[in-house]
Write a protein that holds these residues in place. Structure first.
Motif, PDB file in Angstrom:
ATOM      1  N   THR A  72       0.829  -1.198   0.000  1.00 38.37           N
ATOM      2  CA  THR A  72       0.000   0.000   0.000  1.00 38.37           C
ATOM      3  C   THR A  72       0.868   1.255   0.000  1.00 38.37           C
ATOM      4  OG1 THR A  72      -1.773  -1.126   1.204  1.00 38.37           O
ATOM      5  CG2 THR A  72      -1.795   1.281   1.237  1.00 38.37           C
ATOM      6  N   ASP A 162     -13.451  -2.134 -14.304  1.00 37.45           N
ATOM      7  CA  ASP A 162     -13.609  -3.504 -14.786  1.00 37.45           C
ATOM      8  C   ASP A 162     -15.039  -3.811 -15.221  1.00 37.45           C
ATOM      9  OD1 ASP A 162     -10.958  -3.923 -14.243  1.00 37.45           O
ATOM     10  OD2 ASP A 162     -11.315  -4.804 -12.263  1.00 37.45           O
ATOM     11  N   LYS A 185     -17.640  -5.137 -12.816  1.00 38.97           N
ATOM     12  CA  LYS A 185     -16.787  -6.039 -12.049  1.00 38.97           C
ATOM     13  C   LYS A 185     -15.986  -5.312 -10.977  1.00 38.97           C
ATOM     14  CE  LYS A 185     -16.264  -9.388 -15.814  1.00 38.97           C
ATOM     15  NZ  LYS A 185     -15.293 -10.130 -16.662  1.00 38.97           N
ATOM     16  N   GLY A 186     -16.324  -4.061 -10.756  1.00 41.14           N
ATOM     17  CA  GLY A 186     -15.663  -3.337  -9.679  1.00 41.14           C
ATOM     18  C   GLY A 186     -15.107  -1.998 -10.109  1.00 41.14           C
ATOM     19  N   GLY A 187     -14.911  -1.133  -9.118  1.00 45.21           N
ATOM     20  CA  GLY A 187     -14.348   0.184  -9.348  1.00 45.21           C
ATOM     21  C   GLY A 187     -15.404   1.228  -9.653  1.00 45.21           C
ATOM     22  N   GLN A 203     -12.250   4.989  -7.040  1.00 41.32           N
ATOM     23  CA  GLN A 203     -12.161   3.841  -6.154  1.00 41.32           C
ATOM     24  C   GLN A 203     -11.800   2.622  -6.988  1.00 41.32           C
ATOM     25  OE1 GLN A 203     -16.194   4.640  -4.351  1.00 41.32           O
ATOM     26  NE2 GLN A 203     -15.070   4.336  -2.427  1.00 41.32           N
ATOM     27  N   ARG A 204     -10.628   2.065  -6.720  1.00 42.95           N
ATOM     28  CA  ARG A 204     -10.146   0.935  -7.509  1.00 42.95           C
ATOM     29  C   ARG A 204     -10.885  -0.337  -7.114  1.00 42.95           C
ATOM     30  NH1 ARG A 204      -3.950   0.321  -7.297  1.00 42.95           N
ATOM     31  NH2 ARG A 204      -4.152  -0.358  -9.455  1.00 42.95           N
ATOM     32  N   ALA A 205     -11.041  -1.210  -8.068  1.00 36.25           N
ATOM     33  CA  ALA A 205     -11.716  -2.481  -7.809  1.00 36.25           C
ATOM     34  C   ALA A 205     -10.914  -3.327  -6.832  1.00 36.25           C
ATOM     35  CB  ALA A 205     -11.908  -3.245  -9.119  1.00 36.25           C
ATOM     36  N   GLY A 206     -11.632  -4.184  -6.095  1.00 33.48           N
ATOM     37  CA  GLY A 206     -10.965  -5.098  -5.179  1.00 33.48           C
ATOM     38  C   GLY A 206     -10.309  -4.425  -4.001  1.00 33.48           C
ATOM     39  N   ASN A 207     -10.854  -3.291  -3.541  1.00 37.70           N
ATOM     40  CA  ASN A 207     -10.284  -2.565  -2.403  1.00 37.70           C
ATOM     41  C   ASN A 207      -8.800  -2.253  -2.612  1.00 37.70           C
ATOM     42  OD1 ASN A 207     -12.723  -2.640  -0.861  1.00 37.70           O
ATOM     43  ND2 ASN A 207     -12.273  -4.774  -0.316  1.00 37.70           N
ATOM     44  N   ALA A 208      -8.457  -1.910  -3.839  1.00 40.12           N
ATOM     45  CA  ALA A 208      -7.054  -1.642  -4.176  1.00 40.12           C
ATOM     46  C   ALA A 208      -6.709  -0.167  -4.088  1.00 40.12           C
ATOM     47  CB  ALA A 208      -6.744  -2.164  -5.573  1.00 40.12           C
TER      48      ALA A 208
END
Length: 248
Positions: A72, A162, A185-187, A203-208
């Protein structure tokens, strides 16, 4: 007479509250009233206009977190087409980055480089501490860190949602009204509904990670540090790669 005064007060109170009620009803009836109108456009068109606005802006400030390869990074960067300046924190290590054109400088304390047990390592860390280390372009650290100072690279990542792109909810980022773009698919990407349709949050997909973007178009001074504050690592300390965070 007393009853008449109470009635007048009630009427005045009603008149005073009427504009507020009218405003709320107006927003509820048409959430795009008073906006730049992009929320009524297809999702792909909103994305294209947000991208065009972002690319044409002279400058932007980007803050938030990015998760890459399980690590991170917390960023606070001001970016222009020809470089950037700011601060990066990862695993308890904080360092400053400055890029002017192709010249990349890194500034950190001795702990960033790791003290080591031998005198040579300690002396090297002491020489670098608090100085702007000029990173050679061929050094792995240059490839790793220069992207954090690159407006084009960082903004390109904002438009990676995604799956199928769709128009989401009307939202607010601080005081700014936004329209949300979502990936199936996220984000998500929040686009400003006032003035130019700048992206304001990603906001990035997958809590990235989540990035916030402010100060669009507000230019800032970008200049190389004084020579007295610069250490050319390859010439002064040695030809080995610039150390990256010690991750104690």
């Amino acid at each position: 007479m007393y009853h008449g005064r109470r009635t007048a007060a009630a009427v005045l109170a009603g008149l005073a509250s009427a504009p507020l009620l009218s405003g709320c009803l107006g927003l509820g009836g048409d959430p795009d009233a008073g906006t730049n109108g992009v929320a009524k456009l297809p999702a792909r068109t909103i994305e294209q206009r947000a991208g065009a606005a972002a690319r044409s802006a002279k400058a932007v400030r980007l803050t938030g977190t990015v998760v890459s390869n399980g690590q991170t990074y917390r960023l606070d960067m001001r970016l222009r087409a020809d470089g950037g300046v700011g601060e990066v924190t990862t695993k308890g290590d904080t360092f400053q980055l400055l890029r002017v054109g192709d010249d990349l400088y890194l500034k950190a304390g001795a702990d960033f480089y790791g003290s080591g047990d031998d005198k040579d390592s300690q002396d090297a860390a002491a020489k670098l501490s608090g100085k702007y280390v000029k990173v050679p372009p061929g050094d792995p650290a240059y490839r790793q860190f220069s992207g954090f100072t690159d407006k084009k690279v960082l903004l390109a990542d904002l438009f990676v949602l995604d799956g199928t792109l769709d128009v989401g909810a009307h939202r607010k980022i601080g005081d700014a009204r936004t329209i949300e773009l979502t990936g199936s698919k996220g984000g998500s990407l929040d686009v400003s509904l006032k003035g130019d349709p700048y992206p304001l949050r990603y906001q990035r997909a997958g809590n990235a990670g989540t990035l916030t973007l402010v100060d669009w178009g507000e230019d800032f001074t970008l200049a190389a540090p004084p020579r007295s504050d610069v250490v050319d690592y390859g010439r002064t300390v040695g030809a080995s790669p610039v150390p990256t965070p010690s991750h104690r």
